[in-house]
Design a protein around this motif. Structure first.
Motif, short mmCIF file in Angstrom:
data_model
loop_
_atom_site.label_atom_id
_atom_site.label_comp_id
_atom_site.label_asym_id
_atom_site.label_seq_id
_atom_site.Cartn_x
_atom_site.Cartn_y
_atom_site.Cartn_z
N GLY A 38 -106.65 79.20 -11.65
CA GLY A 38 -105.97 80.35 -12.25
C GLY A 38 -106.31 80.57 -13.70
O GLY A 38 -105.82 81.53 -14.31
N PHE A 39 -107.14 79.70 -14.29
CA PHE A 39 -107.55 79.82 -15.69
C PHE A 39 -106.33 80.00 -16.59
O PHE A 39 -106.23 80.95 -17.38
CB PHE A 39 -108.52 81.00 -15.87
N THR A 40 -105.38 79.07 -16.46
CA THR A 40 -104.12 79.15 -17.19
C THR A 40 -104.33 79.20 -18.69
O THR A 40 -103.73 80.00 -19.40
CB THR A 40 -103.22 77.97 -16.82
N ASP A 41 -105.19 78.35 -19.20
CA ASP A 41 -105.45 78.28 -20.64
C ASP A 41 -106.73 79.02 -21.04
O ASP A 41 -107.32 78.73 -22.07
CB ASP A 41 -105.54 76.82 -21.10
N GLY A 42 -107.15 79.96 -20.20
CA GLY A 42 -108.36 80.71 -20.50
C GLY A 42 -109.63 80.04 -20.03
O GLY A 42 -110.72 80.55 -20.24
N GLU A 43 -109.51 78.87 -19.40
CA GLU A 43 -110.68 78.17 -18.87
C GLU A 43 -110.25 77.35 -17.66
O GLU A 43 -109.06 77.09 -17.45
CB GLU A 43 -111.30 77.25 -19.92
N ALA A 44 -111.22 76.97 -16.85
CA ALA A 44 -110.94 76.20 -15.64
C ALA A 44 -110.80 74.72 -16.01
O ALA A 44 -111.78 74.02 -16.22
CB ALA A 44 -112.05 76.38 -14.60
N SER A 45 -109.57 74.26 -16.14
CA SER A 45 -109.31 72.86 -16.47
C SER A 45 -109.55 71.99 -15.24
O SER A 45 -108.97 72.22 -14.18
CB SER A 45 -107.86 72.71 -16.96
N ILE A 46 -110.39 70.98 -15.39
CA ILE A 46 -110.74 70.08 -14.30
C ILE A 46 -110.45 68.66 -14.75
O ILE A 46 -111.02 68.19 -15.75
CB ILE A 46 -112.23 70.21 -13.90
N LYS A 47 -109.54 67.98 -14.04
CA LYS A 47 -109.14 66.63 -14.43
C LYS A 47 -109.06 65.73 -13.21
O LYS A 47 -108.88 66.20 -12.09
CB LYS A 47 -107.79 66.66 -15.16
N ALA A 48 -109.20 64.44 -13.46
CA ALA A 48 -109.12 63.43 -12.40
C ALA A 48 -108.04 62.41 -12.77
O ALA A 48 -107.90 62.05 -13.94
CB ALA A 48 -110.46 62.73 -12.20
N TYR A 49 -107.29 61.98 -11.74
CA TYR A 49 -106.19 61.04 -11.96
C TYR A 49 -106.25 59.93 -10.92
O TYR A 49 -106.83 60.09 -9.84
CB TYR A 49 -104.83 61.74 -11.83
N ILE A 50 -105.62 58.81 -11.26
CA ILE A 50 -105.31 57.78 -10.29
C ILE A 50 -103.82 57.49 -10.42
O ILE A 50 -103.20 57.78 -11.46
CB ILE A 50 -106.12 56.49 -10.49
N SER A 51 -103.23 56.96 -9.37
CA SER A 51 -101.80 56.66 -9.37
C SER A 51 -101.61 55.16 -9.53
O SER A 51 -102.24 54.36 -8.85
CB SER A 51 -101.16 57.13 -8.06
N ILE A 52 -100.72 54.80 -10.45
CA ILE A 52 -100.42 53.39 -10.73
C ILE A 52 -98.92 53.18 -10.60
O ILE A 52 -98.12 53.98 -11.11
CB ILE A 52 -100.90 52.98 -12.12
N ASN A 53 -98.53 52.14 -9.90
CA ASN A 53 -97.12 51.84 -9.70
C ASN A 53 -96.50 51.21 -10.94
O ASN A 53 -97.09 50.33 -11.56
CB ASN A 53 -96.94 50.89 -8.51
N LEU A 54 -95.32 51.67 -11.29
CA LEU A 54 -94.54 51.07 -12.36
C LEU A 54 -93.47 50.21 -11.71
O LEU A 54 -92.65 50.72 -10.93
CB LEU A 54 -93.90 52.15 -13.24
N SER A 55 -93.47 48.93 -12.03
CA SER A 55 -92.55 48.00 -11.37
C SER A 55 -91.83 47.16 -12.41
O SER A 55 -92.33 46.91 -13.50
CB SER A 55 -93.31 47.07 -10.40
N LEU A 56 -90.63 46.73 -12.02
CA LEU A 56 -89.84 45.81 -12.81
C LEU A 56 -89.57 44.59 -11.94
O LEU A 56 -88.74 44.65 -11.03
CB LEU A 56 -88.53 46.44 -13.28
#
Length: 285
Positions: free
Chosen positions: A134-152
């Motif tokens: 949708g070019f929210t910020d005027g450009e095509a934002s492309i990002k990569a993520y991984i999911s990490i568990n937060l534990s106590l």
């Protein structure tokens, strides 16, 4: 959620060692899926295919969309379609395995965590790729993520999406095509015939430039360049030697094959559309 190790608060999880590389064809496939998305669909999701190197680098080479719906805070994924597509892809490219999933839109959401949990059962440490079509910020934002568990201790508190470095990987031919598409704006996508016509016009222009260069060198108006001469020689030597009649036959056969593929793909799309409408009608009844 899948994770390589438990992280104990208050220390923040680390994504060190995880990087991703993406090929341009993946982005083009995702944009094409978004343009062809069903009516009323806010975003599209799909599977990322590629390989993982021993140093933790994930190379994303291919992708396919997976039908899904997001009613309320829930997510429904067509798991059978996903498995069938992956099995078919394995027959063609057995070295490309599931490395994660993609979604269109800006950033991640709570429903993204549900989808990521499904892919965590398919592969360890899946990569989540987001493409802002949708070019929210005027450009095509492309990002990569991984999911990490937060534990106590032994208790899992939450899962956090953490961004990882993302690089574009292109061979020379992909770089040329990407640069042309990046600087070109058109009102509509050309059809097959218009695309072939534009390609032939470009080829004739290049051949005309070569003729002018060679004539200029022969007449002494242009300084000769050994590198250009070798490139022209290599190009001429790569042309198969055949008579005009054989060339016409090969060209016409290729055109017929392309027309047959276009017809079959159009027929397949029509059948899928009819099947989808019948399925929707059956669910209503």
């Amino acid at each position: 959620m899948a994770s390589s190790k438990q992280t104990v608060l208050p220390f923040l999880p680390s994504s060190a060692g995880f990087t991703a590389r993406i090929h341009p064809v993946v982005l083009f496939n995702i944009c094409d899926c978004y343009v062809r998305r069903p009516d009323q669909a806010e975003r599209v999701i799909g599977t990322l295919l590629g390989s993982v190197s021993p140093d933790g680098t994930v190379e994303i080479r291919n992708t396919y969309a997976v039908p899904h719906s997001e009613p309320g805070d829930q997510v429904a994924i067509d798991v059978d379609y996903h498995h069938n597509m992956y099995a078919s892809h394995q027959k063609v490219n057995p070295k490309e395995v599931i490395v994660g999933w993609f979604s269109t839109g800006l950033g991640v959401s709570g429903r993204s965590a549900l989808i990521h949990e499904f892919y965590s059962r398919e592969v360890t440490n899946p990569v989540h790729l987001t493409v802002d079509t949708g070019f929210t910020d005027g450009e095509a934002s492309i990002k990569a993520y991984i999911s990490i568990n937060l534990s106590l201790g032994d208790r899992q508190l939450a899962a956090q999406f953490q961004e990882i470095p993302l690089d574009f990987r292109m061979v020379e031919a992909e770089q040329v095509g990407f640069d042309i598409l990046k600087t070109t704006m058109v009102d509509k996508l050309p059809n097959d015939l218009e695309g072939m016509e534009a390609s032939m016009e470009r080829l004739l222009a290049l051949i005309d430039d070569v003729y002018k260069y060679v004539d200029g060198v022969v007449e002494g108006n242009v300084a000769p360049d050994n590198n250009n001469g070798r490139l022209i020689s290599d190009a001429l030597s790569s042309i198969p030697k055949m008579s005009p009649a054989v060339f016409d036959k090969v060209f016409n056969d290729k055109i017929q094959d392309n027309l047959a593929l276009v017809y079959l793909s159009s027929l397949t799309r029509t059948q899928l559309s009819i099947a989808e409408k019948l399925n929707t009608a059956a669910q209503i009844l």
